[in-house]
Every structure is written in C-alpha cells, then in structure tokens.
Design a protein around this motif. Structure first.
Motif, PDB file in Angstrom:
ATOM      1  N   ALA A 253      54.911  16.845  17.685  1.00  0.00           N
ATOM      2  CA  ALA A 253      56.165  16.884  18.446  1.00  0.00           C
ATOM      3  C   ALA A 253      56.059  15.764  19.477  1.00  0.00           C
ATOM      4  O   ALA A 253      55.283  15.885  20.433  1.00  0.00           O
ATOM      5  CB  ALA A 253      56.340  18.230  19.132  1.00  0.00           C
TER       6      ALA A 253
ATOM      7  N   SER B 186      57.272  16.244  25.447  1.00  0.00           N
ATOM      8  CA  SER B 186      56.642  17.314  26.211  1.00  0.00           C
ATOM      9  C   SER B 186      57.152  18.673  25.737  1.00  0.00           C
ATOM     10  O   SER B 186      58.212  18.769  25.110  1.00  0.00           O
ATOM     11  CB  SER B 186      56.951  17.146  27.698  1.00  0.00           C
ATOM     12  N   PRO B 187      56.434  19.757  26.056  1.00  0.00           N
ATOM     13  CA  PRO B 187      56.898  21.089  25.702  1.00  0.00           C
ATOM     14  C   PRO B 187      58.256  21.411  26.334  1.00  0.00           C
ATOM     15  O   PRO B 187      58.563  20.948  27.429  1.00  0.00           O
ATOM     16  CB  PRO B 187      55.800  22.003  26.273  1.00  0.00           C
TER      17      PRO B 187
ATOM     18  N   TRP C  96      62.605  18.571  20.346  1.00  0.00           N
ATOM     19  CA  TRP C  96      61.615  18.274  19.307  1.00  0.00           C
ATOM     20  C   TRP C  96      60.490  19.294  19.328  1.00  0.00           C
ATOM     21  O   TRP C  96      60.003  19.707  18.279  1.00  0.00           O
ATOM     22  CB  TRP C  96      61.065  16.860  19.486  1.00  0.00           C
ATOM     23  N   ASP C  97      60.072  19.685  20.518  1.00  0.00           N
ATOM     24  CA  ASP C  97      59.043  20.717  20.632  1.00  0.00           C
ATOM     25  C   ASP C  97      59.552  22.024  20.033  1.00  0.00           C
ATOM     26  O   ASP C  97      58.839  22.688  19.277  1.00  0.00           O
ATOM     27  CB  ASP C  97      58.670  20.902  22.105  1.00  0.00           C
ATOM     28  N   GLN C  98      60.794  22.395  20.358  1.00  0.00           N
ATOM     29  CA  GLN C  98      61.370  23.616  19.794  1.00  0.00           C
ATOM     30  C   GLN C  98      61.461  23.537  18.274  1.00  0.00           C
ATOM     31  O   GLN C  98      61.208  24.517  17.565  1.00  0.00           O
ATOM     32  CB  GLN C  98      62.754  23.862  20.382  1.00  0.00           C
TER      33      GLN C  98
ATOM     34  N   ARG D 125      57.894  23.892  16.741  1.00  0.00           N
ATOM     35  CA  ARG D 125      57.358  25.250  16.854  1.00  0.00           C
ATOM     36  C   ARG D 125      58.181  26.253  16.035  1.00  0.00           C
ATOM     37  O   ARG D 125      57.640  27.257  15.549  1.00  0.00           O
ATOM     38  CB  ARG D 125      57.245  25.650  18.328  1.00  0.00           C
TER      39      ARG D 125
ATOM     40  N   VAL E  25      50.698  22.491  15.981  1.00  0.00           N
ATOM     41  CA  VAL E  25      51.648  21.597  16.639  1.00  0.00           C
ATOM     42  C   VAL E  25      50.949  20.894  17.792  1.00  0.00           C
ATOM     43  O   VAL E  25      50.272  21.537  18.602  1.00  0.00           O
ATOM     44  CB  VAL E  25      52.879  22.360  17.164  1.00  0.00           C
TER      45      VAL E  25
ATOM     46  N   ASN F  83      51.694  18.063  20.962  1.00  0.00           N
ATOM     47  CA  ASN F  83      52.678  17.307  21.740  1.00  0.00           C
ATOM     48  C   ASN F  83      52.098  15.954  22.125  1.00  0.00           C
ATOM     49  O   ASN F  83      51.005  15.875  22.687  1.00  0.00           O
ATOM     50  CB  ASN F  83      53.065  18.064  23.010  1.00  0.00           C
TER      51      ASN F  83
ATOM     52  N   GLY G 220      60.694  15.296  28.599  1.00  0.00           N
ATOM     53  CA  GLY G 220      60.820  16.610  27.974  1.00  0.00           C
ATOM     54  C   GLY G 220      61.916  17.428  28.615  1.00  0.00           C
ATOM     55  O   GLY G 220      62.271  17.221  29.786  1.00  0.00           O
TER      56      GLY G 220
END
Length: 314
Positions: free
Chosen positions: A27, A30-31, A35-37, A40, A57, A59, A180
């Motif tokens: 990803a 950042s969380p 993209w992180d969502q 995950r 995953v 980051n 993020g």
C-alpha cells in the motif's frame, strides 16, 4: 508462492492438488487512506474467502505512491506473489513528480473500485455549502486551504477543476498535500485547514458522527445512501470519479498473470468483497486484464491533459 501444481504421473495422468497463493501487497501510502483501506480490504477478502492462505500488507508512503512504486518495480520483478495497489492519484503523481518509474513498468491486473470526491469542513465551520466555499474562494483564493492527498492526485485535480469552474485561477489554489488520509483528517478536525477533500468513504464515519459536514460530492447525480448534494446541483460544473487498482510485478509470465487475475476475480465476486463495497461506499468498477491495461493508457493521456489545463504540469 504456492500455486496449482501439475504433476505428470507415470500413467500419463495429470493431477492438480490445489494450494492457495500467498501474497504480499504494497500500500504505497500511510495507514488510513484509500490505498491502505483497499489493500487491507483485499487482505481480508482473500483470506476470509480461502482464496489465499496468507496475505501481508506493507505501507510504503510518499510522493503520491511513487516511492512505493519504485520499490516495487526494483525489488519485486519476476515475483508473482508481490502486488501493489494504486489508482488515479498515482497517475497524476507520476507526472507531477516527474517519476523515473511509471505504471508502464508493472503488470496491470484490475481496476477494482471507483469513489467520488467529497468536500468537508469541520462541524463548526461557517461554510455551510458549496456557495459559501465559492464565495471565500473568489474573495481570496489563498485564504482557503485545502487538505487532501498527494500533489497532482485526484483531490488536487478536483480542487483545481472547482476553482477553474467558478472563474478562479487554479494555480492560486492553496493545496496542502498529505501522504495519508489519517494525517489529512487530523488537520481538518484540528481546524488547521479550511476544507478537506478526498474520497467520500474516508469521511463517512466522521460525517455520521457529526464532527464533519460534507458540503458536496463529485458525482453527476446523487449517490444512493449518501445524503449529500452534488457539486453540479450547487452550480459548480465539476464531476470526477477516483478509481483504485491492483497491479502485479514486472516480468511475470502470462500463466502467472492469469492465475493472479483468477484469484482477484474470485475475490471481487465474493460475499466479503461485496459487503466491503457497500460498507465503504465504493462503486464496483471492476475491469481486468488487457481491457484494464488499455483503459489505463487512456487515463494516463487524459490525466496529463487535465494537469496541464489546471497548471500542475507544464
């Protein structure tokens, strides 16, 4: 990476014991952001639906995803267990950052989702609707600070298009880029900026809780289940949809690419993924394989034209 193994027996028969693939997904942000969502949510769906035994995953934030993209291209070549998520934001970031690494160097797998842009203000803001925002923007563009994702991404493009649509020089937009969604959200809630702009899903919880007010959404028509007026119905002629995708490593074989597409296809059609789309307000814009690769080329060309039009690239 474990994949279907075909063993030729002495009798000439072929057997195919099924082993689920292990994946590692980058990803490149950042969380907390889109993209992180996405990464995950893929992790959960692939594992919960028994499509994959193990999904990790990682980051790798920075520069609109281009730092993660560079790491992926340089380190994952030929490895079918490695995936990266990205999207419209990355297309713009590659151009604005003049990235030496581009999406031409990865193996496109599929466009997964689409999401409309939303503009939010803190609940206590004196801006109640798009008319209030436009009034401030026309009076002094620099006094309106916008918190969003990476420079040149969908959020930035949308802010520039709004300025242009209401007769304000888009190069005067005071845009503050965050790597993020979590960081941008903190700035908005902390009253460090005038407005926030991102995919609606990133603001949905805070909007429901009453800490943020959504003043407009970038769809052509109202989105079912989202009680927010569009930019267009408030007199701002702008509509745009962000999209997110997954890509595989460079230099994998056609057989490896087909196997990854098959896994992603199972994921997209699974109950877990369909629930994720509903819960997050993501549109199902699934487009896989060569059809997606062709669409990606067209999006690259269109994005370059938009970025030039609003002064973000020369």
């Amino acid at each position: 990476m474990k994949r279907f193994a075909l063993s030729a027996l002495a009798a000439g028969l072929l057997v195919a014991p099924a082993f689920a693939a292990d994946y590692k997904i980058i990803a490149p942000a950042s969380p907390g952001g889109g993209w992180d969502q996405t990464a995950r949510s893929m992790q959960a769906a692939l594992q919960d639906e028994k499509i994959s035994d193990s999904v990790q995953v990682t980051n790798v934030p920075g520069a609109g995803g281009t730092i993660g993209l560079a790491q992926f291209v340089n380190q994952a070549a030929g490895d079918p267990s490695q995936l990266i998520v990205g999207g419209y934001v990355m297309v713009g970031a590659i151009l604005t950052n003049q990235s030496p690494v581009t999406l031409d160097q990865v193996t496109p797998i599929a466009r997964l989702t689409g999401e409309y842009e939303a503009i939010v203000v803190p609940a206590a803001s004196d801006i109640k609707d798009m008319a209030g925002l436009v009034e401030k923007l026309k009076a002094d563009p620099g006094s309106v600070s916008w918190a969003g994702g990476s420079a040149g991404g969908t959020d930035h493009i949308t802010a520039g298009l709004i300025a242009k649509a209401v007769g304000v020089d888009p190069t005067k937009v005071n845009y503050i880029a965050f790597s993020g969604g979590g960081e941008a959200l903190a700035a908005i809630l902390g009253n460090q900026v005038t407005v926030g702009i991102s995919g609606y899903g990133e603001f949905a919880e805070q909007a429901k809780a009453g800490t943020l007010r959504v003043i407009g959404i970038s769809s052509d028509e109202r989105v079912a289940g989202v009680d927010v007026p569009t930019f267009k119905e408030q007199g701002v002629d702008v509509s745009i949809q962000n999209w997110r995708m997954v890509a595989a490593a460079p230099d994998i074989t056609d057989e490896q690419k087909a196997a990854i597409i098959a896994d992603v296809d199972k994921m997209v059609n699974s109950a877990t993924w369909q629930k994720t789309l509903t819960d997050k307000g993501w549109a199902n814009t699934y487009l896989a394989g060569d059809a997606f690769a062709e669409q990606l080329k067209r999006d690259n060309e269109a994005t370059a034209a938009i970025l030039k039009d609003i002064g973000l690239v020369q």
